[in-house]
Design a protein around this motif. Structure first.
Motif, PDB file in Angstrom:
ATOM      1  N   ALA A 125     -55.542 -18.298 -11.569  1.00 16.53           N
ATOM      2  CA  ALA A 125     -55.759 -16.879 -11.883  1.00 16.53           C
ATOM      3  C   ALA A 125     -54.762 -16.301 -12.877  1.00 16.53           C
ATOM      4  O   ALA A 125     -53.974 -15.415 -12.552  1.00 16.53           O
TER       5      ALA A 125
ATOM      6  N   ALA B 279     -64.232 -18.299  -6.594  1.00 13.48           N
ATOM      7  CA  ALA B 279     -62.945 -18.707  -7.186  1.00 13.48           C
ATOM      8  C   ALA B 279     -62.253 -19.726  -6.301  1.00 13.48           C
ATOM      9  O   ALA B 279     -61.502 -20.571  -6.787  1.00 13.48           O
ATOM     10  N   ARG B 280     -62.536 -19.655  -4.987  1.00 16.16           N
ATOM     11  CA  ARG B 280     -61.917 -20.618  -4.067  1.00 16.16           C
ATOM     12  C   ARG B 280     -62.740 -21.909  -3.971  1.00 16.16           C
ATOM     13  O   ARG B 280     -62.396 -22.809  -3.227  1.00 16.16           O
TER      14      ARG B 280
ATOM     15  N   ALA C 115     -62.044 -16.932 -11.054  1.00 10.89           N
ATOM     16  CA  ALA C 115     -60.658 -16.519 -10.776  1.00 10.89           C
ATOM     17  C   ALA C 115     -60.166 -15.478 -11.778  1.00 10.89           C
ATOM     18  O   ALA C 115     -59.228 -14.742 -11.501  1.00 10.89           O
TER      19      ALA C 115
ATOM     20  N   GLN D 286     -54.375 -13.924 -15.030  1.00 18.03           N
ATOM     21  CA  GLN D 286     -55.172 -12.739 -15.298  1.00 18.03           C
ATOM     22  C   GLN D 286     -54.622 -11.930 -16.445  1.00 18.03           C
ATOM     23  O   GLN D 286     -53.731 -11.102 -16.264  1.00 18.03           O
TER      24      GLN D 286
ATOM     25  N   HIS E  12     -64.674 -13.769  -5.314  1.00 19.47           N
ATOM     26  CA  HIS E  12     -63.425 -14.352  -4.818  1.00 19.47           C
ATOM     27  C   HIS E  12     -63.695 -15.690  -4.133  1.00 19.47           C
ATOM     28  O   HIS E  12     -62.935 -16.650  -4.291  1.00 19.47           O
TER      29      HIS E  12
ATOM     30  N   ARG F   7     -61.647 -22.229 -10.899  1.00 18.66           N
ATOM     31  CA  ARG F   7     -60.246 -22.331 -11.251  1.00 18.66           C
ATOM     32  C   ARG F   7     -59.442 -21.353 -10.437  1.00 18.66           C
ATOM     33  O   ARG F   7     -59.840 -20.231 -10.212  1.00 18.66           O
ATOM     34  N   SER F   8     -58.304 -21.781  -9.958  1.00 17.04           N
ATOM     35  CA  SER F   8     -57.490 -20.879  -9.154  1.00 17.04           C
ATOM     36  C   SER F   8     -56.203 -20.524  -9.897  1.00 17.04           C
ATOM     37  O   SER F   8     -55.333 -19.912  -9.337  1.00 17.04           O
TER      38      SER F   8
END
Lengths: 194, 278
Positions: free
Chosen positions: B89, A22-23, A70, B91, A19, B86-87
């Motif tokens: 997400a 991802a940030r 992410a 998904q 996580h 990458r944010s």
């Protein structure tokens, strides 16, 4: 003896690290690398049979972890599985590329020197390796061979059937039986796998 | 296939060992079956554990340079994209599953970029040389056509000269001179004809006729002007013509040349350009 000295909180820690990556946390990526470099590099070197190619793909893998962290969702799988699957698919891609270039990878990996410094990690790896080796040893030879051709050589069921001059149906049965047996043998140890 | 069939395929799917067709069918089923998705995740854990089978007794270590290179690369990446991972997400249902066909690297390495540039240059060079060849080929064709025309002209000239010689050499051959009138004072022509009426005209000092016009030969006999053929002259003012005297002109004949439409006419248009005088 459990399959994985590092227990579930380590797994949680890995989820947190992903996580954080991802940030955009570079330190988190460095820590993930430090945790996984040995197991992933071992896998890549086994598949590619070349230290140089394995290092190259290892770099690719972590760049992809950086970009795709992410996409990771802990509800859908473990960090360990995610990373290993990513590394393996990268390695198989590279293997096909190399085969396409008719370049036969040569031995470098086998005689490469290693400089493992972390004794604890070392012990943990040795233990996991031993558990897996024992489990595989309990499989019938043809099942073991089928699994290895699929996993390390990236062959499909038909390709294995051709390589071993075995009917496709037999290959399918062996693969399935081998996987079922392996899962039984690893049992609960799978849950703490990291 | 039914659910159980797909269920049986899952261990192989986790190993990415299904053949393409089976893999597509399994993927399609997984989209609709939550139970199989959950089972596949378990099989993938088992498959991932096989990574430990690759470890050697003394595990290999990657060179420390790899770690440096990775950290360097993500810093560059972070600078370029404004942030790190990458944010967005996005998904997807099975985002954690990485299947082989999906892994296509789209970024080019430096070598590939240079390779592409080099290939582009080679292509341009080929294109350029192709153009040069095409142009040279076209020039060669034009030259060839020009030479062929010259040869044709020379042949035509040769034939009429041979005819002229034959006519002149024939028994009872006669020759008449045509001189230019005041309209074309420098013009001069010789016409030779034999008893059968075969005639050959050789003209000089006659400028090429204007577009759409031609010179026409006339046979003057019995008080009439009988039409002969039309002819042209070249830039040097020379021209030749083979013709046949009309039967009524065989005994006594005079000749004249006028300028007419290039298809020829039945009665002459004045003025007369050349005449045999009498």
């Amino acid at each position: 003896m459990s399959f994985g000295v590092q227990p579930e909180q380590a797994q949680l820690a890995d989820v947190e690290l992903l996580h954080a990556v991802a940030r955009g946390d570079e330190g988190a990526l460095a820590r993930l690398y430090d945790h996984y470099r040995v197991i992933l590099f071992g896998l890549l070197a086994r598949i590619l049979n070349s230290r140089e190619e394995a290092e190259d793909v290892l770099q690719e893998v972590f760049l992809q972890v950086w970009r795709r962290a992410a996409d990771f969702d802990e509800k859908r799988g473990r960090p360990f599985t995610w990373l290993v699957t990513l590394a393996r698919s990268r390695a198989i891609d590279r293997l096909r590329l190399l085969a396409a270039r008719q370049r036969l990878a040569v031995s470098a990996a086998r005689d490469a020197k290693d400089e493992t410094s972390d004794a604890v990690a070392d012990a943990w790896h040795a233990e996991q390796r031993e558990i897996m080796a024992q489990a595989l040893a309990e499989l019938p030879e043809e099942q073991r061979r089928t699994l290895k051709l699929a996993y390390f050589d990236g062959l499909t069921q038909s390709e294995i059937a051709v390589k071993l001059s075995t009917p496709l149906g037999t290959v399918k049965t062996r693969m399935r039986s081998g996987m079922i047996k392996l899962r039984e043998l690893l049992g609960d140890q799978m849950k703490t796998l990291r | 296939m039914v659910h159980e069939d797909y269920n049986e395929m899952l261990p192989a799917q986790a190993l990415n060992a299904l053949d393409a067709e089976d893999a597509r069918a399994a993927e399609a089923h997984l989209q609709t079956c939550a139970e199989c998705r959950a089972l596949l995740r378990e099989w993938e854990d088992t498959a991932a554990a096989l990574a430990f089978a690759a470890l050697q007794e003394k595990p290999l270590e990657p060179s420390p340079r790899v770690r440096e290179r990775i950290l360097e690369a993500i810093r560059v990446d972070a600078r370029e994209s404004g942030h790190g991972g990458r944010s967005d997400a996005n998904q997807a249902e099975r985002a954690n599953v990485i299947s082989l066909p999906q892994k296509r690297q789209t970024r080019w390495t430096a070598a590939q970029t240079w390779g592409a540039i080099a290939a582009g240059l080679v292509f341009l060079a080929l294109l350029a040389s192709l153009f040069v060849l095409w142009r040279e080929n076209r020039q060669a064709r034009q030259e060839l056509a020009r030479l062929a025309n010259q040869v044709q002209d020379a042949e035509r000239q040769l034939i009429s000269q041979r005819e002229a010689i034959e006519v002149v050499a024939a028994p009872g051959a006669r020759v008449a001179e045509l001189t230019g009138t005041s309209v074309m004072p420098n013009a001069h022509a010789t016409i030779a004809y034999d008893r059968s009426g075969r005639a050959v005209l050789l003209a000089k000092g006659m400028p090429p006729p204007p577009a759409g016009k031609a010179y026409q030969l006339w046979f003057l006999a019995g008080g009439k002007a009988l039409p002969g053929k039309v002819f042209s002259t070249d830039a040097s003012g020379a021209g030749t013509l083979s013709d046949q005297l009309p039967a009524e002109a065989l005994k006594a004949v005079g000749f004249a040349i006028t300028l007419e439409p290039e298809s020829g006419v039945q009665s002459p248009t004045l003025p007369i350009y050349l005449s045999s005088g009498s």
